[in-house]
Design a protein around this motif. Sequence first.
Motif, mmCIF file in Angstrom:
data_model
loop_
_atom_site.group_PDB
_atom_site.id
_atom_site.type_symbol
_atom_site.label_atom_id
_atom_site.label_comp_id
_atom_site.label_asym_id
_atom_site.label_seq_id
_atom_site.Cartn_x
_atom_site.Cartn_y
_atom_site.Cartn_z
ATOM 1 N N MET A 1 53.597 63.017 34.712
ATOM 2 C CA MET A 1 52.868 62.201 33.734
ATOM 3 C C MET A 1 52.965 60.704 34.037
ATOM 4 S SD MET A 1 51.338 64.210 31.748
ATOM 5 C CE MET A 1 50.836 63.104 30.453
ATOM 6 N N GLU A 2 53.957 60.343 34.816
ATOM 7 C CA GLU A 2 54.146 58.925 35.109
ATOM 8 C C GLU A 2 52.932 58.339 35.815
ATOM 9 O OE1 GLU A 2 57.245 55.923 37.441
ATOM 10 O OE2 GLU A 2 57.685 58.068 37.282
ATOM 11 N N TYR A 3 52.303 59.133 36.694
ATOM 12 C CA TYR A 3 51.123 58.644 37.409
ATOM 13 C C TYR A 3 50.014 58.276 36.427
ATOM 14 C CZ TYR A 3 46.725 58.790 39.950
ATOM 15 O OH TYR A 3 45.474 58.491 40.433
ATOM 16 N N TYR A 4 49.791 59.135 35.428
ATOM 17 C CA TYR A 4 48.711 58.897 34.481
ATOM 18 C C TYR A 4 48.979 57.672 33.620
ATOM 19 C CZ TYR A 4 47.503 63.643 35.866
ATOM 20 O OH TYR A 4 47.181 64.759 36.599
ATOM 21 N N THR A 5 50.209 57.533 33.147
ATOM 22 C CA THR A 5 50.528 56.386 32.300
ATOM 23 C C THR A 5 50.517 55.087 33.094
ATOM 24 O OG1 THR A 5 52.904 56.804 32.631
ATOM 25 C CG2 THR A 5 51.872 57.765 30.681
ATOM 26 N N THR A 6 51.031 55.132 34.318
ATOM 27 C CA THR A 6 51.040 53.934 35.159
ATOM 28 C C THR A 6 49.621 53.497 35.511
ATOM 29 O OG1 THR A 6 53.177 54.547 36.129
ATOM 30 C CG2 THR A 6 51.847 52.935 37.328
ATOM 31 N N THR A 7 48.763 54.464 35.836
ATOM 32 C CA THR A 7 47.372 54.163 36.162
ATOM 33 C C THR A 7 46.644 53.570 34.959
ATOM 34 O OG1 THR A 7 47.337 55.991 37.753
ATOM 35 C CG2 THR A 7 45.212 55.121 37.059
ATOM 36 N N ALA A 8 46.938 54.111 33.778
ATOM 37 C CA ALA A 8 46.320 53.587 32.557
ATOM 38 C C ALA A 8 46.774 52.153 32.288
ATOM 39 C CB ALA A 8 46.675 54.481 31.369
ATOM 40 N N LYS A 9 48.053 51.889 32.461
ATOM 41 C CA LYS A 9 48.568 50.527 32.265
ATOM 42 C C LYS A 9 47.866 49.546 33.201
ATOM 43 C CE LYS A 9 53.230 51.798 30.736
ATOM 44 N NZ LYS A 9 54.673 51.746 31.096
ATOM 45 N N GLN A 10 47.695 49.945 34.452
ATOM 46 C CA GLN A 10 47.035 49.085 35.421
ATOM 47 C C GLN A 10 45.584 48.821 35.017
ATOM 48 O OE1 GLN A 10 48.302 47.405 37.967
ATOM 49 N NE2 GLN A 10 46.266 46.509 38.350
ATOM 50 N N LEU A 11 44.917 49.849 34.545
ATOM 51 C CA LEU A 11 43.532 49.684 34.090
ATOM 52 C C LEU A 11 43.459 48.694 32.938
ATOM 53 C CD1 LEU A 11 40.514 50.477 33.914
ATOM 54 C CD2 LEU A 11 41.216 52.333 32.378
ATOM 55 N N TYR A 12 44.345 48.842 31.945
ATOM 56 C CA TYR A 12 44.301 47.959 30.787
ATOM 57 C C TYR A 12 44.598 46.513 31.173
ATOM 58 C CZ TYR A 12 44.392 52.422 28.334
ATOM 59 O OH TYR A 12 44.107 53.698 27.901
ATOM 60 N N LEU A 13 45.473 46.326 32.152
ATOM 61 C CA LEU A 13 45.730 44.973 32.646
ATOM 62 C C LEU A 13 44.480 44.386 33.294
ATOM 63 C CD1 LEU A 13 49.297 45.314 34.246
ATOM 64 C CD2 LEU A 13 48.667 43.913 32.277
ATOM 65 N N GLU A 14 43.782 45.204 34.065
ATOM 66 C CA GLU A 14 42.566 44.732 34.731
ATOM 67 C C GLU A 14 41.461 44.426 33.716
ATOM 68 O OE1 GLU A 14 41.770 47.853 37.487
ATOM 69 O OE2 GLU A 14 43.141 47.075 39.008
ATOM 70 N N LEU A 15 41.369 45.254 32.681
ATOM 71 C CA LEU A 15 40.378 44.993 31.631
ATOM 72 C C LEU A 15 40.719 43.710 30.883
ATOM 73 C CD1 LEU A 15 39.831 48.578 30.135
ATOM 74 C CD2 LEU A 15 38.359 47.330 31.718
ATOM 75 N N GLU A 16 41.995 43.481 30.660
ATOM 76 C CA GLU A 16 42.432 42.254 30.007
ATOM 77 C C GLU A 16 42.083 41.034 30.855
ATOM 78 O OE1 GLU A 16 44.444 39.753 27.188
ATOM 79 O OE2 GLU A 16 43.730 41.819 27.073
ATOM 80 N N GLN A 17 42.285 41.144 32.153
ATOM 81 C CA GLN A 17 42.001 40.031 33.055
ATOM 82 C C GLN A 17 40.512 39.710 33.107
ATOM 83 O OE1 GLN A 17 43.774 41.405 36.691
ATOM 84 N NE2 GLN A 17 45.866 41.042 35.993
ATOM 85 N N LEU A 18 39.671 40.731 32.902
ATOM 86 C CA LEU A 18 38.230 40.495 32.904
ATOM 87 C C LEU A 18 37.811 39.546 31.786
ATOM 88 C CD1 LEU A 18 36.691 44.049 33.564
ATOM 89 C CD2 LEU A 18 36.933 42.151 35.174
ATOM 90 N N GLN A 19 38.554 39.552 30.672
ATOM 91 C CA GLN A 19 38.222 38.688 29.550
ATOM 92 C C GLN A 19 38.309 37.215 29.943
ATOM 93 O OE1 GLN A 19 37.194 40.099 26.613
ATOM 94 N NE2 GLN A 19 37.446 42.055 27.670
ATOM 95 N N TYR A 20 39.147 36.929 30.915
ATOM 96 C CA TYR A 20 39.357 35.539 31.329
ATOM 97 C C TYR A 20 38.611 35.185 32.610
ATOM 98 C CZ TYR A 20 43.195 36.158 28.041
ATOM 99 O OH TYR A 20 43.938 36.447 26.917
ATOM 100 N N SER A 21 38.326 36.181 33.434
ATOM 101 C CA SER A 21 37.728 35.892 34.744
ATOM 102 C C SER A 21 36.205 35.969 34.746
ATOM 103 C CB SER A 21 38.280 36.859 35.799
ATOM 104 O OG SER A 21 37.968 38.206 35.474
ATOM 105 N N ILE A 22 35.616 36.704 33.797
ATOM 106 C CA ILE A 22 34.152 36.843 33.744
ATOM 107 C C ILE A 22 33.682 36.469 32.342
ATOM 108 C CG2 ILE A 22 32.180 38.384 34.024
ATOM 109 C CD1 ILE A 22 33.839 40.112 35.862
#
Length: 210
Positions: free
Chosen positions: A1-22
């Motif tokens: 399950m660690e893969y799924y949670t880690t991948t989700a965390k990375q996605l949410y970080l990238e979505l958060e960064q989009l708020q500032y970069s685009i």
Amino acid sequence: MEYYTTTAKQLYLELEQLQYSISDHCNRSNRAIQLIRNTLKLYRIAVCTNGFESQEDEIRFFKHIKPQVSSYLIFYTHIFEIESKKTVLTPDQLKKYIDRKQKDFRYQTYDNLEFVNYYKSGYKHLDNTYFLRDSEYDPLNQHCSNPFRDPEFTTPYDHVASIVLAYELFLKYLNPSHKAKGDTNHKLLKWTDSKASLVELIYALNESGA
């Protein structure tokens, strides 16, 4: 399950960064959709290749992890459609368009009201029915029954769970400055740690059901 949670965390970080970069809403939504679709593709490969170690892990994935990710896909798809129409619709036409989307969310929610109440209440006694791929339960509701659904990557109700979560995101989009009733004088708080730490905290709280 660690893969799924880690991948989700990375996605949410990238979505958060989009708020500032685009800054452009259409471009931001389009990029978010691409990121989320890629994450879901990775999830499907992992699920079909490795399966799950236990039913508890399978339920957790299809009850929480996948619906949360999918809800953002539904949400950003709606936002992209709304933002792209702002240049061609009058304010009244745009309002009617948004109202139709909100009405559709409400219709799907009310049409699955028993499940929505179960999901939002945090109940677990029907998880084997709703969130296992080999469940024999065949929902009659047209919004959750899909004869073409992928049996290796869907359960009877994980998509409906995504709609429930997407509707919450959509309501926040419509009312970004919404305050609780009676909240007329509250002190603003300032986050002093990194953005990554904040997103991780939010994800942890969400995972715990807080």
